[in-house]
Design an enzyme around this catalytic site. Structure first.
Site, PDB file in Angstrom:
ATOM      1  CE1 TYR A   1      -3.753   2.461   0.580  1.00 39.35           C
ATOM      2  CE2 TYR A   1      -2.260   3.407   2.204  1.00 39.35           C
ATOM      3  CZ  TYR A   1      -3.399   3.497   1.428  1.00 39.35           C
ATOM      4  OH  TYR A   1      -4.178   4.631   1.496  1.00 39.35           O
TER       5      TYR A   1
ATOM      6  CE  LYS B   1      -3.386   5.005  -2.117  1.00 42.37           C
ATOM      7  NZ  LYS B   1      -4.390   5.505  -3.080  1.00 42.37           N
TER       8      LYS B   1
END
Length: 233
Positions: free
Chosen positions: A139, A143
């Protein structure tokens, strides 16, 4: 003439709030993932191009602003079976980063062909800079990639009127964040936020609306934080 905007991941939380904020501002908005919007499973490699084509059709042949908000936050513990861990990594990268990259590319090419610029707003995360839990390497990496992509687009195409902005929320009170806060001990996490609370979807939507509609051109490439001072760069 109202701007025509595609927003991904509008079924709940931040995406739903962005859709509503842009609609109130008078934009013509197509959402992805809502009952009244366009369905697309961004884990499918064919989905981004199909979503773009259907959004173009729904908006009368043109899109002025792309807001990439769709994403997943799924744990992949380091002690998983190796193939399962890799599958989790690849699924998160596909949905959070690769699908967003494909849509950004399609938007840039569309604006180059029409000879008039547009705007990209990418919803990234505080995790791009601060990192995330041991179960969320993928994750945080997705990002961080989104932030780097946004800056690259801004640097490459601003001379053509193509502007790009990234927003990095910290914890935001969506269903996804509520589950995570509960699983990690809400009080401990809140103690790490000097503001004393997590952000609301409407707060992130206000920033996205500004970037999509009002931010001055010289702001292109900017990354805007909204994390209650839990990570100050």
């Amino acid at each position: 003439m109202s701007l025509k905007i595609l927003v991904t991941g509008t079924s709940r939380g931040i995406g739903s709030a962005i859709l509503a904020a842009l609609d109130r501002a008078g934009a013509t908005v197509v959402g992805h993932g809502t009952a009244s919007g366009i369905a697309a499973d961004l884990a499918d490699p064919a989905a981004p191009r199909d979503l773009w084509a259907r959004a173009i059709d729904a908006l009368g042949g043109d899109i002025d602003v792309l807001v990439n908000n769709a994403g997943v936050f799924e744990a992949a513990a380091i002690d998983l079976d190796h193939d399962d861990w890799v599958a989790g990594w690849e699924r998160t990268m596909r949905i959070n980063l690769t699908a967003s990259a494909e849509l950004c590319r399609l938007a840039v090419r569309h604006w180059q062909a029409r000879g008039r610029g547009g705007r990209i707003v990418n919803i990234a995360s505080r995790a791009a800079y601060r990192g995330d839990s041991p179960a969320h390497w993928h994750y945080a990496a997705s990002k961080a990639g989104m932030v780097a992509m946004t800056k690259s687009i801004a640097r490459a195409y601003s001379g053509e009127g193509i502007l790009a902005f990234a927003i990095c929320p910290g914890f935001t009170m969506t269903g996804m964040a509520e589950e995570y806060l509960a699983s990690r001990g809400g009080d401990k996490l809140l103690a790490d936020i000097p503001l004393g609370r997590v952000a609301t979807p409407d707060e992130i939507a206000a920033i996205a609306r500004f970037c999509a509609l009002d931010a001055p051109e010289s702001m292109t490439g900017a990354v805007l934080d909204a994390n209650g001072a839990s990570y100050v760069r």
